[in-house]
Design a protein around this motif. Structure first.
Motif, short mmCIF file in Angstrom:
data_model
loop_
_atom_site.label_atom_id
_atom_site.label_comp_id
_atom_site.label_asym_id
_atom_site.label_seq_id
_atom_site.Cartn_x
_atom_site.Cartn_y
_atom_site.Cartn_z
N LEU A 68 4.32 10.49 0.70
CA LEU A 68 3.86 9.18 1.43
C LEU A 68 4.44 8.05 0.62
N LYS A 69 4.66 7.11 1.08
CA LYS A 69 5.07 5.99 0.28
C LYS A 69 4.95 4.70 0.88
N THR A 70 4.50 3.62 0.04
CA THR A 70 4.39 2.29 0.43
C THR A 70 4.91 1.38 -0.53
N GLY A 71 5.90 0.67 -0.66
CA GLY A 71 6.56 -0.21 -1.68
C GLY A 71 6.51 0.82 -2.92
N GLY A 72 6.21 0.62 -4.22
CA GLY A 72 6.18 1.20 -5.30
C GLY A 72 5.15 2.55 -5.42
N LEU A 73 4.42 2.31 -4.52
CA LEU A 73 3.14 3.40 -4.78
C LEU A 73 3.87 4.83 -3.83
N GLU A 74 3.56 5.90 -4.43
CA GLU A 74 4.00 7.14 -4.02
C GLU A 74 2.98 8.22 -3.93
N ASN A 123 -3.47 7.03 6.39
CA ASN A 123 -3.80 6.06 7.42
C ASN A 123 -3.45 4.78 7.08
N MET A 124 -2.28 4.46 6.60
CA MET A 124 -1.85 3.14 5.98
C MET A 124 -1.89 2.04 7.09
N GLY A 125 -2.28 0.94 6.52
CA GLY A 125 -2.47 -0.21 7.57
C GLY A 125 -3.56 -0.52 8.49
N ILE A 171 -3.60 1.32 -10.18
CA ILE A 171 -2.40 1.28 -9.57
C ILE A 171 -2.03 -0.27 -9.39
N GLU A 172 -2.56 -1.14 -9.54
CA GLU A 172 -2.21 -2.53 -9.31
C GLU A 172 -2.01 -3.11 -10.75
N ILE A 173 -0.86 -3.87 -10.49
CA ILE A 173 -0.35 -4.86 -11.84
C ILE A 173 -1.38 -5.86 -12.11
N ASN A 174 -1.96 -6.62 -10.85
CA ASN A 174 -3.16 -7.35 -10.95
C ASN A 174 -4.09 -7.14 -10.21
N PRO A 175 -5.01 -6.36 -10.69
CA PRO A 175 -6.38 -5.75 -9.76
C PRO A 175 -7.09 -6.81 -8.95
N ARG A 176 -7.03 -8.21 -9.50
CA ARG A 176 -7.61 -9.20 -8.89
C ARG A 176 -6.92 -9.69 -7.61
N GLU A 177 -5.54 -9.38 -7.60
CA GLU A 177 -4.69 -9.74 -6.49
C GLU A 177 -4.06 -8.54 -6.15
N PRO A 178 -4.47 -7.74 -5.40
CA PRO A 178 -4.00 -6.25 -5.11
C PRO A 178 -2.74 -6.37 -4.13
N LYS A 179 -1.95 -5.54 -4.44
CA LYS A 179 -0.77 -5.35 -3.54
C LYS A 179 -1.12 -4.28 -2.53
N TYR A 180 -1.50 -3.30 -3.16
CA TYR A 180 -1.76 -2.33 -2.11
C TYR A 180 -3.09 -1.80 -1.57
N LEU A 181 -3.95 -1.83 -2.51
CA LEU A 181 -5.33 -1.34 -2.03
C LEU A 181 -6.21 -2.58 -1.77
N LYS A 182 -6.43 -3.29 -0.66
CA LYS A 182 -6.71 -4.52 -0.16
C LYS A 182 -8.26 -4.44 0.56
N VAL A 183 -8.94 -5.63 0.48
CA VAL A 183 -10.16 -5.48 1.22
C VAL A 183 -9.97 -6.48 2.19
N VAL A 184 -10.64 -6.20 3.46
CA VAL A 184 -10.59 -7.02 4.56
C VAL A 184 -12.34 -7.49 4.56
N ILE A 187 -5.03 0.64 2.62
CA ILE A 187 -3.74 0.41 1.89
C ILE A 187 -2.67 -0.20 2.65
N GLU A 188 -2.05 -1.36 2.17
CA GLU A 188 -1.03 -1.94 2.92
C GLU A 188 0.15 -1.23 3.33
N LYS A 189 0.76 -1.35 4.39
CA LYS A 189 1.99 -0.68 4.52
C LYS A 189 3.17 -1.62 4.52
N TYR A 190 3.86 -1.15 3.83
CA TYR A 190 5.33 -2.09 3.50
C TYR A 190 6.43 -1.43 4.12
#
Length: 230
Positions: free
Chosen positions: A133-139, A170-172, A207-220, A227-230
């Motif tokens: 499973l892959k989204t962006g650089g996360l595998e 269940n990405m997205g 998994i995040e470069i900047n945990p305060r501005e996450p690219k992958y694991l996001k809060v709504v 986990i965001e789907k790219y």
């Protein structure tokens, strides 16, 4: 089938002996220790699949031992602590997968041991699922139970891995804290907010470069996590 070994570490010998009886009844092998230092020595000498570790102990406390264990091992750790939330949250922050509050019900602890052991031995090896499973650089590689970010292997605890598996399958989609807890811990959600939040924070730090501005694991906000789907 290989016998699974549980390391029980508590400076109260009566607790250790009682847990040994319950664990052996469930056909687990039991290794006993009474200080954090003895726990580390037992890990070096035996094949251990799960640790039940008290927080307050002489020589080396359970939190210090957890930090040392997590430097090299990703096996499940269940800490036992007094009722103060600070002990529980500190244990989860330092790498524990779950906790029980003293005085605890041995049957509750056995249920948590079984849940953690099941996750440790089976997650990622579901027969009808394979591949990556892959989204962006996360595998996520199911067969090897590996998570990589930009090609680098990320070391996750079994619980952290379980959360990533669930969200990446269940990405997205957004899941509430209760839904995540019930899917990953396989038990009803009750006051699980802190437990899930601590694990989410630890995953982001890995998994995040900047945990305060996450690219992958996001809060709504007000709903949950995805986990965001790219």
């Amino acid at each position: 089938m290989e016998r699974l070994n549980v390391l029980v570490c508590d400076d109260d010998t009566a607790i250790v002996d009682a847990l040994e009886i319950y664990l052996k009844h469930e056909n687990y092998g039991v290794i006993k220790a009474y200080t954090g230092a003895q726990a580390l020595q037992a890990l070096a000498e035996h094949e251990i699949h799960l640790i039940v570790l008290d927080v307050m102990m002489p020589e080396m406390d359970g939190l210090s031992a957890t930090i040392r264990i997590r430097e090299e091992r990703n096996i499940p750790i269940i800490i036992s602590a007094k009722s103060e939330d600070t002990d529980k949250i500190a244990g989860l922050n330092f790498g524990a997968d779950d906790y029980v509050t003293k005085p605890f019900n041995p049957l509750e602890l056995m249920a948590r041991v079984k849940s953690q052991m099941r996750r440790y031995t089976t997650l990622g090896s579901i027969a009808h699922k394979s591949g990556i499973l892959k989204t962006g650089g996360l595998e996520l590689g199911r067969e090897g139970k590996e998570v990589r970010v930009d090609g680098e292997v990320i070391r996750l605890t079994p619980t952290e891995y379980g959360i990533v598996v669930f969200l990446m399958e269940n990405m997205g989609r957004v899941f509430s804290i209760a839904q995540i807890y019930e899917q990953v811990w396989n038990e009803p959600s009750y006051a699980a907010e802190n437990t899930v939040a601590v694990h989410i924070r630890r995953i982001r730090e890995k998994i995040e470069i900047n945990p305060r501005e996450p690219k992958y694991l996001k809060v709504v906000w007000g709903i949950g996590y995805k986990i965001e789907k790219y």
